[in-house]
Each structure stands twice: as C-alpha cells, then as structure tokens.
Design an enzyme around this catalytic site. Sequence first.
Site, PDB file in Angstrom:
ATOM      1  CD  GLU A 259       7.254   4.067 -30.749  1.00 29.64           C
ATOM      2  OE1 GLU A 259       8.176   4.816 -31.036  1.00 29.64           O
ATOM      3  OE2 GLU A 259       6.923   3.094 -31.466  1.00 29.64           O
TER       4      GLU A 259
ATOM      5  CB  ILE B 254       7.712  -3.087 -30.825  1.00 26.11           C
ATOM      6  CG1 ILE B 254       7.539  -4.517 -30.306  1.00 26.11           C
ATOM      7  CG2 ILE B 254       8.847  -2.995 -31.829  1.00 26.11           C
ATOM      8  CD1 ILE B 254       7.287  -5.545 -31.399  1.00 26.11           C
TER       9      ILE B 254
ATOM     10  CB  VAL C 181      -4.468   1.682 -23.051  1.00 27.92           C
ATOM     11  CG1 VAL C 181      -3.290   2.611 -23.297  1.00 27.92           C
ATOM     12  CG2 VAL C 181      -4.302   0.389 -23.844  1.00 27.92           C
TER      13      VAL C 181
ATOM     14  CD  GLU D 165      -7.886  -2.578 -30.566  1.00 31.81           C
ATOM     15  OE1 GLU D 165      -8.388  -1.446 -30.566  1.00 31.81           O
ATOM     16  OE2 GLU D 165      -6.742  -2.805 -30.115  1.00 31.81           O
TER      17      GLU D 165
ATOM     18  N   GLY E 236      -1.775  -5.052 -24.432  1.00 29.97           N
ATOM     19  CA  GLY E 236      -1.900  -5.116 -22.977  1.00 29.97           C
ATOM     20  C   GLY E 236      -1.788  -3.730 -22.380  1.00 29.97           C
TER      21      GLY E 236
ATOM     22  CE  LYS F 167      -1.729  -2.601 -33.580  1.00 32.41           C
ATOM     23  NZ  LYS F 167      -1.893  -3.882 -32.875  1.00 32.41           N
TER      24      LYS F 167
HETATM   25  N1  HSE Z   1      -5.776  -5.245 -29.764  1.00 32.88           N
HETATM   26  C1  HSE Z   1      -4.450  -4.894 -30.116  1.00 32.88           C
HETATM   27  C2  HSE Z   1      -3.632  -6.162 -30.265  1.00 32.88           C
HETATM   28  C3  HSE Z   1      -3.893  -3.994 -29.058  1.00 32.88           C
HETATM   29  O1  HSE Z   1      -4.073  -7.213 -29.809  1.00 32.88           O
HETATM   30  O2  HSE Z   1      -2.559  -6.114 -30.841  1.00 32.88           O
HETATM   31  C4  HSE Z   1      -2.589  -3.356 -29.412  1.00 32.88           C
HETATM   32  O3  HSE Z   1      -2.711  -2.525 -30.526  1.00 32.88           O
END
Ligand code: HSE
Length: 428
Positions: free
Chosen positions: A128, A135, A14, A189, A301, A204
């Site tokens: 975000e 999204i 990222v 991750e 990604g 999340k």
């Molecule tokens: N490792 C996370 C996923 C990255 O695969 O959704 C995005 O938060």
Amino acid sequence: MRTVGVGIVGFGAVGRATASIISQHADLIERRSGVKLEVTMICRRSGVKPQDVPGGARFVSDWRELVRAPEVELIVEVMGGTDQSLQLVRAALEAGKPVVTANKNLLAEHGDDVFALAVSRNLPIGFEASVASSIPIVRVMHESTAGDRIFSVHGILNGTANYILTQMENRGIEFDKALLEAQEEGYAEADPSLDIDGIDSRDKLCILTRMAFGGRLSISRISTCGIRQIRVADVHAVNRRDSTIRLIGSAENTASGIEVSVRPWMISRQSLLARVQGVNNAVFVSGSKIGTQMLYGRGAGGDATGAVVVSDLMEIARDLVQGHLKAKNVSGFVDSPELEVCEKPRPVRWYLGLNAKDERGIVARVAEVINRLDIHIESLGQEPRVSKDELSLGITVDPAPEPLICRAVTAINAFEFMVRPVLLLRIE
Ligand code: HSE
C-alpha cells in the site's frame, strides 16, 4: 498475546518512522490486530546512530543476516532501488517470510517476478505504501473498485513535485530552494531526480494502470516528462491565465488502447487538482458504475508512509498468527495479458511557454512553425519582461496530438533565439 518479530531493511525517513510508530502505537496495534509487533532487527548498509536503533533490536549491515534471523518473521523493505531490494525480497519470500514494501520502482520494474514468487510461496506482499503514501489507493484498486470497469486513473502522484510547484507559486521561491526544503522534510527520494523528472510518478502510475486495467505494462511505454525545467516566472505566467501547474500521471482506456503519460499540466484554478497543495497527492478513479472518486491525502513523508507500512504489517501479522497467510492475486501482474498502449493519443489542448532573446520577427517565425504543422493557435501573448533583452511568450493551441505538438516544440527549440527549451503543458 503473540509477538511477531519485524526486520526493517533501509533506515531512512520511512524506516525510522515505521520503527517509531510500532513503538508509539503499540497499544493501538495490539488492540486492533490482536498481535504485538516488535522490531527485532534493523539493517542499513551505511550504519545507524545507536540512539536510533529501537530498544531490543539488533543492528546489521547485511540484509542476508536479517533474512536468516529466526527472530525476524516479517520483513519491511524500505531501502529503495531495484537491485539489492529485488534480491532481498526474493530471498525473504524464498525463506518463507512475507514482505511489506514501499518500493514503487521495484514493483513497476519487477512486479511480475516478485508477485509470481509470492504466489508460488503463497505469501502476501503488502505494498500500500508504494503508491501515494498515505492514500489507500492500492486497497481501493484491489478491493473496492474491483467490481467495476475502470475508464481512467489520474492525479498527482508525487508529493515532492507538488510541494515544489505550490511553494514556487505561493511563496515565489525558486525551484532549487523548494527542492531543498522538500528534501529536508524527508519527502524526496534519496535521488531527487526520480521525483522531479517524473520517474517516481511514472512507477506509481504503472502500478495503478496495471491494477485498473488488468494487464501488464512496461514502464518504457509511459511517456514521461517532469518539472525540472519550470521556473517561478512560468508559474506566474500560467497564473495570469487563471490557471496553475501540476505534475499529473494519467491513464485512460480508449477505443485504441491505453493512453498513459506523466507530464506537467496547466490546470484551471477552479479545478480540484489546483487545490491540492504542498506534499498532498490526489488520485481520481473513474468507472462505469462508480462514477468518479477522488482520494486525497499526504503523498510523502516518513510518518505518513510509515503509518501505512505499519497497517500492512498489522494485517499480515494477524494472518500469520492465525495461520492464514495467503498470497494476493494482484490484477495486472504475473499471468495477465499485455495492455495495448495507444500509439496515436487523442488531440488535447496545449500551452507553450517560450523564453527568447528579444529580436525582430520572433513571433512570426514561431507562428510559422506551428502553422506549417497545421496546428491552430488559440491565443498568443507576451508576458511581462524577464529582462531587458529577453522576452517570454505564452501560446495556447487548439487540440493537437502529442507527437505533433512535440514536433513543433522540437522545431522551435532549434531556433537560435531560444534562451531555454519550450515549457510544454497539457491543458486539463
Ligand atoms: N518521493 C516520493 C514523493 C515519496 O515525493 O512522492 C513517496 O512515494
């Protein structure tokens, strides 16, 4: 045109994508935001290849140096984890520098502290990118649905898990190979157990639940189960029932509190969720006036997440240049009341996938356990043999509360004939 200096802490998929988008989209960024972004400093503890450092940027291995640097006005935190990242975000805000973060783990665990500090310094935090990558669900929850009473938020919140499940289904590859591919694509991750054990989805979901229902929620209250135990044979067994498997985070407001969990679901192949393939995520938000909305897009990604980080940077940089920096009052954090979590979830239908040694009387003993708990078997079928001395059973049951079905699963797992633990799927 005023140039705003950006410091990036964390230079994995990222971080690198963020730097490269800032340079590749420089014209577009200037045109749309009226400011020029320039990456002036990069920080990574383990070092970076010199060719990866953007031209003109300085590389440091200690984020404290980056926070102090006058050429850094905005800080991007994409290092992950909750220890150093918390210290960094605090130090940045204390130094008067706004932060953009993709770190859901940090916000799910320490969001109250972080947002309280941001409010006390009247500084924005862009987050975000922390939920469902590309999204724009944070903006939707913060702005677009703020006028409605939300009933539920649910969906596919982890790109890696969805990639693994759909590759197993479509290509028949085993779990480990699919995970390796997701890592190579930069979706997973740094510690992929966060993806496959449902922790990333839980974090999340925690952020979305807080924002949707306007209250604080500890991650420890979210019942969480991942996909590590799923094999290709399980996916195919579910396919024979015209269904598929997805890892779903779900939060629902009921009369007795919020029902909130992350677990694999058995989903009808006709369902919209079943059509979400590969690294994509989908989030459903239902409210009393808006009805149900579905938001869909890439869930992981470097590029997808980096583009969202850059969008947050543009908004904050424009406000900074215009002298309008302002903290956001994020619903569900800081002084919000504690959400009441439902202790007795409503009954739902379940699928149990069993792998057992092929011995006499197995079906009767399993049925006896289920019957003793007063759970009604809806269907029971033997799957094609995995091997000559192992058999697979697929059982669906009528609606039962989660704690009760978990008792049945625990009792079945204790049988000496079980080859591996029961795969428990909630039926959509
Ligand atoms: N490792 C996370 C996923 C990255 O695969 O959704 C995005 O938060």
